[in-house]
Design a protein around this motif. Structure first.
Motif, PDB file in Angstrom:
ATOM      1  N   GLY A  96       0.842  -1.137   0.035  1.00  0.00           N
ATOM      2  CA  GLY A  96       0.068   0.042  -0.074  1.00  0.00           C
ATOM      3  C   GLY A  96       0.730   1.291   0.018  1.00  0.00           C
ATOM      4  N   GLN A  97       0.375   2.535  -0.016  1.00  0.00           N
ATOM      5  CA  GLN A  97       0.864   3.635  -0.071  1.00  0.00           C
ATOM      6  C   GLN A  97       1.600   4.073   1.379  1.00  0.00           C
ATOM      7  OE1 GLN A  97       1.687   5.655  -2.484  1.00  0.00           O
ATOM      8  NE2 GLN A  97      -0.092   5.294  -4.138  1.00  0.00           N
ATOM      9  N   ASP A 157       3.719   7.038 -15.422  1.00  0.00           N
ATOM     10  CA  ASP A 157       2.799   6.217 -14.759  1.00  0.00           C
ATOM     11  C   ASP A 157       2.586   6.246 -13.301  1.00  0.00           C
ATOM     12  OD1 ASP A 157       0.321   4.332 -14.983  1.00  0.00           O
ATOM     13  OD2 ASP A 157       1.770   2.658 -15.022  1.00  0.00           O
ATOM     14  N   VAL A 158       2.999   7.269 -12.672  1.00  0.00           N
ATOM     15  CA  VAL A 158       2.935   7.425 -11.345  1.00  0.00           C
ATOM     16  C   VAL A 158       1.435   7.713 -10.547  1.00  0.00           C
ATOM     17  CG1 VAL A 158       3.904   8.527  -9.081  1.00  0.00           C
ATOM     18  CG2 VAL A 158       5.326   8.050 -11.004  1.00  0.00           C
ATOM     19  N   GLY A 159       0.765   8.734 -11.254  1.00  0.00           N
ATOM     20  CA  GLY A 159      -0.543   8.730 -10.793  1.00  0.00           C
ATOM     21  C   GLY A 159      -0.456   9.467  -9.142  1.00  0.00           C
ATOM     22  N   MET A 160      -1.283   8.927  -8.351  1.00  0.00           N
ATOM     23  CA  MET A 160      -1.348   9.287  -6.999  1.00  0.00           C
ATOM     24  C   MET A 160      -0.316   8.466  -6.230  1.00  0.00           C
ATOM     25  SD  MET A 160      -3.742  11.915  -6.746  1.00  0.00           S
ATOM     26  CE  MET A 160      -3.690  11.891  -4.834  1.00  0.00           C
ATOM     27  N   ALA A 161       0.539   9.280  -5.509  1.00  0.00           N
ATOM     28  CA  ALA A 161       1.493   8.671  -4.632  1.00  0.00           C
ATOM     29  C   ALA A 161       1.942   9.357  -3.660  1.00  0.00           C
ATOM     30  CB  ALA A 161       2.845   8.469  -5.535  1.00  0.00           C
ATOM     31  N   CYS A 162       2.341   8.913  -2.591  1.00  0.00           N
ATOM     32  CA  CYS A 162       2.959   9.884  -1.316  1.00  0.00           C
ATOM     33  C   CYS A 162       4.169  10.528  -1.612  1.00  0.00           C
ATOM     34  CB  CYS A 162       3.269   8.940  -0.254  1.00  0.00           C
ATOM     35  SG  CYS A 162       1.560   8.170   0.634  1.00  0.00           S
ATOM     36  N   PHE A 192       7.312   1.902  -6.347  1.00  0.00           N
ATOM     37  CA  PHE A 192       8.038   3.319  -6.101  1.00  0.00           C
ATOM     38  C   PHE A 192       9.319   3.111  -5.379  1.00  0.00           C
ATOM     39  CE2 PHE A 192       3.273   5.006  -6.076  1.00  0.00           C
ATOM     40  CZ  PHE A 192       3.383   5.196  -7.348  1.00  0.00           C
ATOM     41  N   MET A 193      10.071   4.217  -5.530  1.00  0.00           N
ATOM     42  CA  MET A 193      11.487   4.079  -4.740  1.00  0.00           C
ATOM     43  C   MET A 193      11.466   5.313  -4.140  1.00  0.00           C
ATOM     44  SD  MET A 193      15.571   3.850  -6.522  1.00  0.00           S
ATOM     45  CE  MET A 193      15.003   5.036  -7.731  1.00  0.00           C
ATOM     46  N   TYR A 194      11.903   5.404  -2.969  1.00  0.00           N
ATOM     47  CA  TYR A 194      12.036   6.368  -1.897  1.00  0.00           C
ATOM     48  C   TYR A 194      13.313   6.565  -1.577  1.00  0.00           C
ATOM     49  CZ  TYR A 194       6.931   6.888  -1.808  1.00  0.00           C
ATOM     50  OH  TYR A 194       5.550   6.920  -1.993  1.00  0.00           O
ATOM     51  N   VAL A 195      13.926   7.715  -1.498  1.00  0.00           N
ATOM     52  CA  VAL A 195      15.353   7.989  -0.840  1.00  0.00           C
ATOM     53  C   VAL A 195      15.422   9.016   0.301  1.00  0.00           C
ATOM     54  CG1 VAL A 195      16.488   7.631  -3.270  1.00  0.00           C
ATOM     55  CG2 VAL A 195      15.776   9.928  -2.624  1.00  0.00           C
ATOM     56  N   LYS A 196      16.402   8.764   0.987  1.00  0.00           N
ATOM     57  CA  LYS A 196      16.622   9.627   2.314  1.00  0.00           C
ATOM     58  C   LYS A 196      17.779  10.517   1.939  1.00  0.00           C
ATOM     59  CE  LYS A 196      16.774   9.356   7.631  1.00  0.00           C
ATOM     60  NZ  LYS A 196      16.616   8.481   8.453  1.00  0.00           N
ATOM     61  N   HIS A 197      17.918  11.550   2.400  1.00  0.00           N
ATOM     62  CA  HIS A 197      19.079  12.365   2.257  1.00  0.00           C
ATOM     63  C   HIS A 197      19.800  12.580   3.780  1.00  0.00           C
ATOM     64  CE1 HIS A 197      17.579  13.415  -1.666  1.00  0.00           C
ATOM     65  NE2 HIS A 197      18.990  13.563  -2.046  1.00  0.00           N
ATOM     66  N   SER A 198      20.997  13.146   3.808  1.00  0.00           N
ATOM     67  CA  SER A 198      21.863  13.154   5.065  1.00  0.00           C
ATOM     68  C   SER A 198      21.075  14.470   5.574  1.00  0.00           C
ATOM     69  CB  SER A 198      23.353  13.877   4.718  1.00  0.00           C
ATOM     70  OG  SER A 198      23.300  14.636   3.770  1.00  0.00           O
ATOM     71  N   PRO A 199      21.386  14.507   7.016  1.00  0.00           N
ATOM     72  CA  PRO A 199      20.644  15.507   7.891  1.00  0.00           C
ATOM     73  C   PRO A 199      20.628  16.754   7.341  1.00  0.00           C
ATOM     74  CG  PRO A 199      21.957  14.078   9.353  1.00  0.00           C
ATOM     75  CD  PRO A 199      22.500  13.768   7.824  1.00  0.00           C
ATOM     76  N   ARG A 200      19.676  17.610   7.749  1.00  0.00           N
ATOM     77  CA  ARG A 200      19.532  18.856   7.024  1.00  0.00           C
ATOM     78  C   ARG A 200      20.649  19.918   7.882  1.00  0.00           C
ATOM     79  NH1 ARG A 200      14.821  21.344   5.562  1.00  0.00           N
ATOM     80  NH2 ARG A 200      15.247  23.044   7.280  1.00  0.00           N
ATOM     81  N   GLY A 201      21.002  19.652   9.022  1.00  0.00           N
ATOM     82  CA  GLY A 201      21.664  20.673   9.739  1.00  0.00           C
ATOM     83  C   GLY A 201      23.116  20.344   9.419  1.00  0.00           C
ATOM     84  N   MET A 202      23.632  19.759   8.594  1.00  0.00           N
ATOM     85  CA  MET A 202      25.104  19.244   8.175  1.00  0.00           C
ATOM     86  C   MET A 202      25.274  19.540   6.606  1.00  0.00           C
ATOM     87  SD  MET A 202      27.407  15.981   8.731  1.00  0.00           S
ATOM     88  CE  MET A 202      27.625  16.377  10.430  1.00  0.00           C
TER      89      MET A 202
END
Length: 965
Positions: free
Chosen positions: A635-636, A652-657, A681-691
């Protein structure tokens, strides 16, 4: 240098008429857009230009932010110098373009970027245009702000943008101007009478011609108006809306260059709280002589005096720092007042004791006897809670590292930062998003201005785009960052079991046993797993990979496709991931600097489309994690109707988080596009904002001093707080030849194995390979061999950078013929020179080796009979030579040193034949026992020369009897 060299005003006159027409036409016909031919020579002097720019710009502070002027003699061209003018200005000023990068896609109203060339014409203050004296020049046309070498010549200043900061609103630019003077200095100052100096002349004319006198140097300068007039400028130290002036002195009989210096245009420091002198903020002004390869002081040539040789004690001209006065800048005291809260020590460390927040315009003089350089810049003082009494002021970002100045040695052709990396890390206690502002400069005129051919791959999420020298990349890094991606295929048993719907896989078995998966695992790659899965057995990887690894081709009837990631902390991180589903997308991603992962995600599926992963190692924050979601199964990742749920009209993504819990962001693409109704779907996480964390990857192409000064600045807060600048001073030299490590004299005996180490030191770099061999010319150790492999260690040899030792162990067994061997045995070391900009070097080192005469080192199981046979005599003779051996049948202990003959010193008139007859031996036998007499003629003996003689007792007795009779 990649800077455009400006030409003189006379040469530009032909261009100005056309330039005036093109420039005005470009503005009046379609304001903000370009008419044909409106880029290239867009310069002019018309009053209309000034009025247009003033009207467009509106009220604003003046543009000047930073400046420094340096020069360097041009070798082989008498009285010729290259001046390098480095300046920084307001970026959002309405600039006159001489050249615009990517001109076809940009408008004339856009702010400059790296590589643009701008003409310095009239610069305005809040009231309009000004000339170099600060008086208004609207009615007279555009004011000319030019460079003056000091001999009545003048040059237009066309500046190449080398770096910029969108967050701090500045551009840094460089101009190189070549100028030839009529004489090496301007003229005679006055006669001088050095203490103790005498000269005798035969006439008054000869005496006058040899009278020592001092020189008046040429004084080159760049001057204009106006300094910034920011709302937060304090009254003291602001110098608001005043003229600026940079000057230097040129006497080519005395110096071949001026110091070169750099800081960032705006240096941020916290407010100083009175009574706490230890907490006064500091930063460094980096300055170097352009020719000295290390920290050695520059050398004067004449001392600025003719007819008087400069004493050796006065040759050195070390760099000296001080706060610049109005006189140092060549300005009247009414137009510039040095800020009294600024102090600079002998190492260039500046201390700011400012009690009022705001911007201060300051200047530092770097003086080296005979010349000087001015560094003119701005200091921003901010409230900072941790350094003062309790307040609501937010803390500043902080640059990591030992101190605010780091010194690094490097070599041409070798990556800088080996073995220690060159890291640029800034953290923000407030955890606000940071952007890196930096200036990378070559502290050598025409060496490198950090423009052109840069190699920084820009990210759309970063605010500041700055240039780097050729061959340099500034990579993002992070703890556990993803640094590489691979894809592997599999055809596990479950995909072709009975009643399974993967028909293609049943017919094609080429991916059985997960080819390549074990190799990826062994190299440190790990698969992106199904959330919450388990069951992978490393010892049975091919059979269990499907249980845990996420299948990007699920439900398509194709091969199982797994995504693998490699993580590292000190390597260039991937900053962006994209997915292509068409040829046009592939072309677009390739054009934007992305790299394609080779394998198709739709392998063997029913779809005709090819889907590929693409990544970029750019300038944005590092990707530290990847999550894959099968919408049909999981699921989403957010609730329907939530703000995170968005509509995407791509692939072909349509509705997605758009965002998932834990800081994961969607890569807008369906990885099952065209192959299945299931959406992945593929999600990525980046390094912390404060650095912000970067690593410099740079292979220098030429020697010199280079400096990178940087700070991290908040990107989204109203105050835009910045860390105090931190600088890395890099001394880049040509790779030297390996240097031999001297050994003492080596002495051994016949029969004793000689073991010694031969070592050469070279630069301390993992890529530098040194090979050692025995020289084939000159004296050689026959039968010598190297034992084991070369070893490497760090050696402190008292030379900066010469720290990596390569050594080999040498073994040599001198047999019975080497008695009397003596001489220098040489070895040769080569560094490989493999790689661009490197060169191979060879050096030589020798060691003195001596083998004692008439001495044998007893071997295991040696007897007197065996020893005697080696030296062509009998055991009785050897026993006679060694009275300490009490019984000839006793075993000789190994390591015992025994005599094999008598030492004899040649006397006048001695000859080999006479000695052979006297001692009952032969010339051949004498030569055999004395290595250094192997080719000696009969009469070649020198008085006092030592030799080993093995006499025959019977023959000697006969000779003695004959002599007595």
């Amino acid at each position: 240098s990649s800077s455009r060299r400006a030409t003189g005003p006379e040469e530009e006159e032909r261009e100005r008429s056309e330039g005036r027409r093109l420039w005005i036409e470009g503005w009046t016909s379609r304001r903000g857009s370009r008419t044909p031919g409106a880029v290239g020579r867009m310069v002019g002097r018309a009053a209309l230009l000034a009025l247009l720019l003033c009207a467009l710009a509106g009220p604003a502070d003046a543009s000047y932010r930073f400046g420094t002027l340096a020069w360097r003699a041009v070798m082989g061209r008498p009285n010729t110098v290259d001046f390098e003018l480095t300046t920084a200005w307001r970026r959002d000023f309405q600039w006159v373009y001489v050249k615009q990068v990517n001109a076809s896609t940009r408008t004339l109203t856009e702010s400059p970027i790296v590589g643009d060339v701008l003409r310095v014409t009239g610069l305005y203050d809040k009231n309009g245009f000004s000339d170099q004296s600060g008086t208004q020049a609207i009615t007279g046309g555009t004011s000319e702000i030019m460079f003056y070498p000091g001999d009545n010549a003048k040059y237009y200043v066309d500046m190449t943008v080398t770096s910029f900061s969108a967050s701090e609103n500045w551009i840094m630019c460089t101009t190189v101007i070549r100028h030839t003077y009529a004489t090496p200095y301007q003229g005679k100052a006055q006669d001088v009478y050095p203490p103790g100096f005498q000269y005798e002349a035969g006439s008054e004319g000869e005496l006058a011609a040899n009278q020592p006198f001092s020189h008046i140097p040429w004084k080159a300068y760049f001057m204009g108006c106006c300094r910034a007039d920011l709302p937060t400028l304090p009254a003291a130290g602001g110098n608001a809306n005043k003229p600026y002036r940079l000057e230097t002195m040129v006497d080519l009989t005395d110096r071949d260059n001026s110091p070169s210096s750099r800081t960032m245009p705006i240096v941020t420091v916290p407010k100083w709280w009175p009574g706490d002198a230890g907490a006064a903020p500091t930063f460094y002004v980096v300055a170097k002589d352009q020719y000295m390869p290390s920290s050695d002081p520059p050398i004067r040539l004449s001392g600025g005096v003719t007819n008087y040789p400069l004493p050796e004690a006065e040759w050195e001209a070390p760099l000296m720092y001080s706060v610049a006065t109005a006189e140092d800048l060549g300005l009247p005291s009414t137009t510039y007042a040095p800020y009294t809260g600024l102090m600079v020590d002998s190492m260039g460390m500046a201390t700011v004791q400012a009690q009022q927040a705001g911007y201060y315009q300051v200047a530092v003089k770097v003086f080296s006897n005979g010349t000087k350089t001015i560094v003119d810049f701005m200091v921003r003082v901010v409230d900072n809670a941790p350094l003062g009494p309790p307040s609501n002021a937010p803390p500043m970002p902080v640059a990591s590292g030992t101190g605010l100045l780091e010194r690094v040695n490097g070599w041409v052709g070798f990556k800088v930062g080996v073995p220690a990396m060159v890291d640029l890390v800034v953290t923000d206690p407030q955890q606000d998003r940071l952007v890196l502002n930096y200036v990378f400069s070559g502290l050598r005129v025409a060496a490198s201005t950090a423009a052109g051919g840069g190699g920084l791959v820009y990210s759309p999420m970063e605010l500041s785009h700055q240039g780097l020298p050729p061959g340099a990349l500034l990579y993002s890094t992070a703890e556990g960052a993803i640094v590489d991606i691979e894809v592997s295929y599999d055809n596990p048993f479950v995909s072709h079991r009975p009643q399974h719907d993967a028909a293609v896989s049943k017919q094609n078995r080429e991916f059985v046993n997960a080819p390549g998966a074990q190799d990826l695992w062994n190299r440190g790659y790990r698969p992106v797993n199904i959330t919450g899965s388990s069951g992978l057995n490393v010892n049975a990887l091919a059979d269990t990979l499907y249980k845990q690894a996420f299948n990007l081709n699920a439900g398509t009837g194709g091969a199982s496709v797994y995504m693998w990631v490699l993580r590292a902390t000190n390597q260039a991180a991937i900053t962006e991931l994209e997915v292509s589903t068409s040829a046009s997308q592939e072309r677009d991603l390739a054009g934007r600097g992305f790299v394609r992962v080779a394998k198709d995600l739709n392998m063997q599926s029913s779809s005709m489309k090819e889907i590929f992963l693409w990544y970029k190692k750019g300038s944005g924050p590092a990707i530290v994690d990847v999550s894959l979601v099968d919408v049909a199964v999981e699921g989403q990742c957010c609730a329907a109707g939530s703000p995170e749920m968005m509509s995407y009209d791509v692939s072909d993504v349509g509705m997605a988080c758009g965002n998932c819990t834990g800081g994961f962001t969607l890569v807008p693409a369906n990885l099952n596009f065209g192959a299945s109704l299931n959406k992945i779907f593929m999600y990525v996480k980046h390094s912390p904002r404060g650095m912000v964390s970067k690593q410099l990857s740079w292979v220098p192409q030429m020697p010199g001093h280079y400096a990178i000064c940087y700070s991290g600045q908040e990107a989204d807060t109203p105050m835009r707080l910045s860390s105090t600048q931190r600088c890395i001073d890099m001394s880049i030299r040509d790779d030297p030849a390996p240097m031999f490590q001297m050994l003492g004299n080596l002495t051994t005996y016949m029969g004793k194995l000689l073991t010694f180490k031969v070592a050469f030191v070279d630069i301390r770099h993992d890529d530098e390979m040194v090979t050692i061999r025995q020289a084939t010319d000159g004296l050689m150790l026959e039968g010598a061999r190297f034992t084991g492999s070369p070893s490497h260690s760090v050696a402190d040899v008292g030379m900066s950078g010469m720290q990596r030792e390569t050594s080999v162990m040498v073994e040599w067994f001198p047999d019975a013929k080497y008695g009397g061997f003596s001489g220098h045995v040489c070895f040769v070391a080569d560094d490989d020179g493999m790689g661009p900009y490197r060169h191979s070097d060879t050096s030589r080192g020798c060691v003195s080796v001596t083998v004692e005469r008439c001495k044998w080192w007893v071997q295991t199981e040696d007897t007197l009979v065996q020893v005697a046979a080696r030296f062509g005599t009998n055991w009785l003779q050897v026993w006679h030579f060694n009275p300490t051996i009490l019984h000839p049948d006793n075993a000789l202990p190994p390591g015992l040193i025994i005599n094999t003959g008598h030492l004899y010193q040649a006397e006048p008139s001695d000859a080999l034949s006479a000695l052979a007859e006297r001692f009952g031996t032969t010339i051949t036998h004498i030569r055999a026992n004395n290595w250094d007499m192997g080719g000696m003629p009969d009469s070649g003996l020198m008085v006092g020369q030592n030799m080993c003689v093995v006499p025959s007792s019977c023959a000697t007795a006969v000779n003695v009897q004959r002599t007595v009779g």
